[in-house]
Every structure is written in structure tokens, then in C-alpha cells.
Design an enzyme around this catalytic site. Structure first.
Site, PDB file in Angstrom:
ATOM      1  N   HIS A 285       0.773  -1.177  -0.413  1.00  0.00           N
ATOM      2  CA  HIS A 285      -0.069   0.160   0.013  1.00  0.00           C
ATOM      3  C   HIS A 285       1.191   1.116   0.071  1.00  0.00           C
ATOM      4  CE1 HIS A 285       0.344   0.943   4.377  1.00  0.00           C
ATOM      5  NE2 HIS A 285       0.297  -0.145   4.685  1.00  0.00           N
TER       6      HIS A 285
ATOM      7  N   GLU B 180      -5.121   1.669   2.249  1.00  0.00           N
ATOM      8  CA  GLU B 180      -4.943   0.742   3.546  1.00  0.00           C
ATOM      9  C   GLU B 180      -5.316   1.229   4.796  1.00  0.00           C
ATOM     10  OE1 GLU B 180      -3.047  -2.555   5.961  1.00  0.00           O
ATOM     11  OE2 GLU B 180      -2.755  -0.009   5.848  1.00  0.00           O
ATOM     12  N   GLU B 181      -4.748   2.042   5.133  1.00  0.00           N
ATOM     13  CA  GLU B 181      -4.789   2.635   6.686  1.00  0.00           C
ATOM     14  C   GLU B 181      -6.091   2.920   6.878  1.00  0.00           C
ATOM     15  OE1 GLU B 181      -2.432   1.923   8.582  1.00  0.00           O
ATOM     16  OE2 GLU B 181      -0.558   2.263   7.485  1.00  0.00           O
TER      17      GLU B 181
ATOM     18  N   GLU C  92       4.490  -6.051   3.211  1.00  0.00           N
ATOM     19  CA  GLU C  92       4.089  -4.924   4.350  1.00  0.00           C
ATOM     20  C   GLU C  92       5.277  -4.373   5.361  1.00  0.00           C
ATOM     21  OE1 GLU C  92       2.008  -3.036   5.791  1.00  0.00           O
ATOM     22  OE2 GLU C  92       0.030  -3.253   5.092  1.00  0.00           O
TER      23      GLU C  92
ATOM     24  N   HIS D 218       3.172   3.794  12.745  1.00  0.00           N
ATOM     25  CA  HIS D 218       2.081   4.819  12.597  1.00  0.00           C
ATOM     26  C   HIS D 218       2.506   6.123  13.570  1.00  0.00           C
ATOM     27  CE1 HIS D 218      -1.396   1.894  11.302  1.00  0.00           C
ATOM     28  NE2 HIS D 218      -0.203   1.648  10.520  1.00  0.00           N
TER      29      HIS D 218
END
Length: 341
Positions: A63, A201-202, A224, A312
Site C-alpha cells: 500500500h 489501506e490505513e 508490508e 504509525h
């Protein structure tokens, strides 16, 4: 691999605004003999022929988007109110710089001054409603000339190599995966393969779901970044995986139970090719794999990932040797699929 990761991490691509990341990848693949298209969601889909056409169609997926903020309001004083795009720990954002919108308006995330914090508030994490972004505007009218509601903001993209092969950057999740796919695309592929660089994706694996129906793969490998949590404050039972110990090959996370045949194949390939690997020792997270696996009548789905600290956040940390292991395992996986099918 490292230089590609650094270039991709320097770009801003908060969920829903992945344009600059997509444009860079598209520019890199333009010279290749490949079929390149962008679907209605914004996924970049690249099909490239290899030395063999397998009986089962293959898709590799990573992503493009990153976590960030989205502007929800402007106060009379010219401060911005916002929410998070993607899952972000509120503890890590206070005082962090962000760049907002297409013109990269600079701002700093803040909250109530500490000397005004009441005693019973000092051990509490401020809610996002209590935070604001200061863009240096004198009032609502001035701020509105610079920023619009719905604009996204990315964290400061400064990149630093440090220690023994470590790197600090934003968006390592999942620019590491994008870099691996991009580097593979530029090789002589052993098998026909569709490479999908997904959006959002997030925000709920939205891009991957549509791409799966479009590409219609029989086999999918999701590449990923994954949380490591190998920190002193975390018990060994909850550390998930560790930096410097190689590519992560998960058998399960919160969105997917990975195909057992493919999981066994990946672990055996890693052993056979002396690629350091580990698995998750704590079930956590979820990826595009959940959307891909459940599309159509189902897809044989596997995943590999680079372990990352501070996932994140504005300052994710990864290990370059793990990135190389991710790339190498994806490379030998493609070769093996070509020989098996």
C-alpha cells in the site's frame, strides 16, 4: 533497496491523497515493458510478463498510503481542528510538525499549555478534540486562504540513518513494501505477475478490495511493514517480532489466517536460501491481506513484512537488513511459483 525506501518515505501520501507516491512509482515503471493502469480507487496496477506464464495468476500487493491528519475545522483564532487519517497513538503527535494540503502549509500540533493543566488531568492523554494545529494564521479568514476543510496533512518527512544499520522515517509502513515491489519490477521476472500499489489501506483496506476484483488473482502475496514492539517496556510475550532478525512471515493476524500451504512454502524458502526470518509471536494488526483473501470466491493469500518500531508515528524505525530480507524472500517466492505452477 535502501535508496528507494528513502525516496518513497520522503513523499507525502496520506490515505486518500496518494498522488505523489503513485506519480513517482509510475515514473519508475514507465520505461518498462509493462501494462500500467490506475483504477477508479487510485490503485496503481502494473502487469509485467515474465519468462513463464503460470497456470495460477499471481498478484503482489503493497500500500502507498500513510497515516496522517485531516482538517475538520478552523477556529476564529485561525487554528485548525483535525482528526486522524488512520490509526495513530495520540501520545506521539503533540508538538509534531505537519505539512498540510497540496501547498504543504507548515503547522505544529499542540494542546493546552502545561501550566493550565489541572492536577487530575496530568496523567491523561489529551483527546484529539483538545488538540489543534497552529499554522501561524492571525484568524479564520487568513487560515482559510491557506487550508481547506478535508485537506490532509503528513508528518515531517526527515529521514535519518543511525546506529548499526537502522533508519528513522515516516511512512516506512508501507513504503518498504512499495520499494520491494518496485525493485522487483525492474528485474527480469521469472513469471508473469501483477503488482498492485494500493490506496487507503490505513483507512480500512479499501483499495485492495476493489483491486482484487479487478486483477482476479489466484495467489496473492502482501508485502508490508508490521509492528515490532521489541522495547524494554513490553513483555517478551507481547513483542510480536524484533528488528534485525529478518523478514516477518505471519501465520495469522486480526484480519487474516494466512494460507497454510503458502506459509509453509515461504518459511521453507527462507531456510533454503539462508534468509533470516521470524514470525509473529503475538497476534496483532491487519493488512490488505484481509480484503484480498475474502474477495470473489477467495484467494490463496500469504504475507511478508519488515518489522518496525513506532509504527504509525512520525518516527518509525526499521533495520535495513530486514528490508533486504523482505526483498530477497519476495524474489525467491516469485521464482518458486514459476517452477510450481
Amino acid at each position: 533497496m535502501l535508496e528507494t525506501v528513502k525516496t518513497l518515505c520522503a513523499l507525502d501520501g496520506v490515505s486518500g491523497t496518494e498522488d505523489s507516491v503513485r506519480a513517482y512509482i509510475k515514473s519508475r515503471v514507465a520505461a518498462l515493458s509493462a501494462d500500467v493502469r490506475t483504477d477508479a480507487m487510485g490503485n496503481l496496477i502494473v502487469f509485467k510478463k515474465g519468462r513463464k506464464t503460470p497456470s495460477k495468476s499471481l498478484m503482489l500487493c503493497a500500500h502507498m498510503d500513510e497515516v496522517g491528519i485531516i482538517v475538520t475545522g478552523i477556529t476564529e483564532d485561525g487554528y485548525l481542528k483535525f482528526d486522524f487519517a488512520g490509526g495513530i497513538d495520540r501520545r506521539v503527535v503533540i508538538g509534531k510538525p505537519v505539512f498540510i494540503g497540496a501547498h504543504k502549509v507548515f503547522g505544529v500540533i499542540g494542546n493546552k499549555a502545561y501550566h493550565l493543566v489541572k492536577r487530575d488531568e496530568r496523567d491523561k492523554i489529551p483527546s484529539v478534540e483538545e488538540m489543534y494545529i497552529d499554522i501561524g494564521a492571525k484568524g479564520r479568514e487568513e487560515a482559510a486562504k491557506l487550508v481547506s476543510l478535508g485537506d490532509t496533512g503528513a508528518f515531517d518527512g526527515s529521514i535519518l540513518e543511525f546506529g548499526n544499520g537502522f533508519i528513522k522515517a515516516k511512512a516506512l509502513d508501507d513504503r518498504v513494501g512499495c520499494a520491494a515491489l518496485l525493485e522487483l519490477l525492474e528485474t527480469d521476472l521469472p513469471v508473469d505477475c501483477t503488482f498492485v500499489f494500493t490506496v487507503q489501506e490505513e483507512a480500512g483496506t479499501r483499495g485492495a478490495f476493489g483491486a482484487s476484483f479487478s486483477v482476479r488473482p489466484d495467489i496473492a502475496l502482501i508485502v508490508e511493514g508490521t509492528t515490532a514492539a521489541d522495547l524494554p517496556s513490553v513483555s517478551s510475550a507481547k513483542r510480536v517480532c524484533s528488528l534485525g532478525k529478518g523478514v516477518v512471515i505471519p501465520f495469522m493476524d486480526r484480519s487474516t489466517i494466512y494460507n497454510r500451504e503458502l506459509y509453509t512454502l515461504l518459511t521453507s524458502l527462507a531456510d533454503k536460501n539462508s534468509i533470516p526470518w521470524q514470525t509473529k509471536t503475538y497476534i496483532s494488526g491487519g493488512t490488505d491481506a484481509g480484503a484480498v483473501q475474502r474477495s470473489r470466491a477467495g484467494v490463496m493469500t500469504a504475507g511478508i513484512a519488515a518489522p518496525l518500531r513506532n509504527l504509525h508515528s512520525p518516527s518509525s524505525v526499521g533495520c535495513v537488513s530486514d528490508f533486504d530480507a523482505v526483498y530477497k524472500l519476495a524474489e525467491v517466492f516469485l521464482k518458486e511459483i514459476g517452477e510450481r505452477y
